[in-house]
Scaffold this active site. Sequence first.
Site, PDB file in Angstrom:
ATOM      1  N   LYS A  70       0.838  -1.202   0.000  1.00 42.20           N
ATOM      2  CA  LYS A  70       0.000   0.000   0.000  1.00 42.20           C
ATOM      3  C   LYS A  70       0.875   1.255   0.000  1.00 42.20           C
ATOM      4  O   LYS A  70       0.595   2.228  -0.704  1.00 42.20           O
ATOM      5  CB  LYS A  70      -0.921  -0.038   1.222  1.00 42.20           C
ATOM      6  N   ARG A  98      -7.736  12.534  13.834  1.00 43.06           N
ATOM      7  CA  ARG A  98      -6.282  12.348  13.893  1.00 43.06           C
ATOM      8  C   ARG A  98      -5.609  13.689  13.572  1.00 43.06           C
ATOM      9  O   ARG A  98      -5.988  14.390  12.632  1.00 43.06           O
ATOM     10  CB  ARG A  98      -5.853  11.251  12.920  1.00 43.06           C
ATOM     11  N   SER A 100       5.065  12.285  12.549  1.00 44.57           N
ATOM     12  CA  SER A 100       4.616  11.439  11.440  1.00 44.57           C
ATOM     13  C   SER A 100       5.524  11.651  10.236  1.00 44.57           C
ATOM     14  O   SER A 100       5.664  12.784   9.748  1.00 44.57           O
ATOM     15  CB  SER A 100       3.169  11.766  11.055  1.00 44.57           C
ATOM     16  N   SER A 101       6.109  10.582   9.749  1.00 44.88           N
ATOM     17  CA  SER A 101       6.916  10.665   8.534  1.00 44.88           C
ATOM     18  C   SER A 101       6.047  11.013   7.327  1.00 44.88           C
ATOM     19  O   SER A 101       6.556  11.471   6.298  1.00 44.88           O
ATOM     20  CB  SER A 101       7.641   9.340   8.287  1.00 44.88           C
ATOM     21  N   GLN A 102       4.724  10.794   7.428  1.00 41.95           N
ATOM     22  CA  GLN A 102       3.829  11.113   6.314  1.00 41.95           C
ATOM     23  C   GLN A 102       3.829  12.602   5.992  1.00 41.95           C
ATOM     24  O   GLN A 102       3.636  12.988   4.837  1.00 41.95           O
ATOM     25  CB  GLN A 102       2.412  10.640   6.627  1.00 41.95           C
ATOM     26  N   ASP A 115       3.672  -0.177  12.661  1.00 45.61           N
ATOM     27  CA  ASP A 115       2.632  -1.060  12.141  1.00 45.61           C
ATOM     28  C   ASP A 115       2.878  -2.527  12.468  1.00 45.61           C
ATOM     29  O   ASP A 115       1.983  -3.368  12.293  1.00 45.61           O
ATOM     30  CB  ASP A 115       2.492  -0.887  10.627  1.00 45.61           C
ATOM     31  N   LYS A 150      -3.550   6.090  15.501  1.00 40.33           N
ATOM     32  CA  LYS A 150      -3.791   5.304  14.294  1.00 40.33           C
ATOM     33  C   LYS A 150      -5.310   5.169  14.091  1.00 40.33           C
ATOM     34  O   LYS A 150      -6.094   5.953  14.618  1.00 40.33           O
ATOM     35  CB  LYS A 150      -3.116   3.942  14.417  1.00 40.33           C
ATOM     36  N   ARG A 164      -5.557  -3.643  11.319  1.00 42.85           N
ATOM     37  CA  ARG A 164      -4.464  -4.415  11.919  1.00 42.85           C
ATOM     38  C   ARG A 164      -4.901  -5.095  13.228  1.00 42.85           C
ATOM     39  O   ARG A 164      -4.398  -6.167  13.563  1.00 42.85           O
ATOM     40  CB  ARG A 164      -3.239  -3.537  12.126  1.00 42.85           C
ATOM     41  N   LYS A 217      -9.816  -2.144   4.519  1.00 39.68           N
ATOM     42  CA  LYS A 217      -9.002  -0.929   4.415  1.00 39.68           C
ATOM     43  C   LYS A 217      -7.671  -1.207   3.730  1.00 39.68           C
ATOM     44  O   LYS A 217      -7.197  -0.402   2.920  1.00 39.68           O
ATOM     45  CB  LYS A 217      -8.770  -0.357   5.812  1.00 39.68           C
TER      46      LYS A 217
END
Length: 429
Positions: free
Chosen positions: A10, A121, A163-165, A309, A336, A382, A408
């Site tokens: 993903k 979030r 967050s690396s995002q 994760d 999350k 998860r 998801k």
Amino acid sequence: MREVKVIPSKSDAHRAMICAALAEIRSGLNGVETCKIICDETSKDMEATAKCLAALKEAVSGASGASEQDSCGGKPGEAERTKPAVLMCGESGSTLRFLLPVTAALGVNGDFMPEGRLPERPLSPLYEELTAHGCRMSSQGSVPFKVRGKLEPGKYTLPGNVSSQYITGLLLALPLLEGDSVIEVTTPLESAAYVDLTLRVMKDFGMDIEVSGDGCLKYTIKGGRRYSAPRVYEVEGDWSNAAFWLAAGALTDDGVKCRGLRMDSVQGDKAIADILKTMGADVETGADFVAVKKGRLHGLTVDAGPIPDMIPALSLVACAAEGETRIVNAGRLRIKESDRLASIMEVLTGLGADVTELEDGLVIRGAGSLEGGEAEGHNDHRIVMMAAVSSLISRKPVTIEGAAAVEKSYPAFFDRMREMNLDGNLILK
């Protein structure tokens, strides 16, 4: 030994789809495929990114309609240039966080439509950095979440432990601006492998980013660049979801073999193989596979920072291990799809495990097996997969409420369980 072909990553797919779409947009070929992305299984998160990119391409092409009055903090009477692109990002945090900066860099008015827990979030400190560089946005948590204005080049400063995002989103967006930009990371970067994956995919699409610094990294981005797409891009196998099959292997005598994994992947979650081996599982690796069988498992300390994760799968394996396993540096799991520290503790404790929840971690005292019982999925893919695999070490059946949450990221998860005859002690609701 049971075998399963892992699904496409993903994380890799999100990045490749965005880069390919930006190559189309900047070449003036909106809607004309410049890159064939090979991805033989999708999920709700991937589909959300694809829908949002289609809406952005339509908006850039000028097909999105007439003007709309500003409703996002502009001057009284100020009108927006175009009707906003409606961006249906579902529950995908990656989609929202990657495309916020991209939408602003393109100068597109965007109405993001997050669902589930996603509006709750946090977006800070990315939110503040975008507003400091030319964007106007509605308040955090708003639905729709409105983005207006044009992103400006310059110096962006972000911590590395949130967050690396956020960093990925800026890396994808900033080359589109006319001027040069810098991203300075003020603390050591957690989940650095996800940013490494971003840089690798961007390089495949013609973007080289200068990286400097030791503990705290600095990314120098040249502006005025164009993405150039390869003719074909094949999405690599997903280590994140393979982790649940590898965990299943560590809990069963005949084990599980996962095919379709790149051993040279920059995905940080490939660490699962080494961690399971350290715990005592029988692990074999090949050119494109990892095979895991049950061994004499023992507890250890796991730093969740680089691999958040992986914690649901590893927490389950810890229940079957001798001694104590400590999950540390895991505070980010609270933001999350669910509060994963609380969810892991609740589900595993409800199934008979001995788990203590800490502020930023877990302590799991293994007992070799679980009692079984009912498990709430917490609308978290998860957590559902963790509960499903727990049935392999449960004396009684495990009943999962809300099992559909796997769609998801892995819609075919339970089909694969049935094909491998791993579902005999499992009841889905």
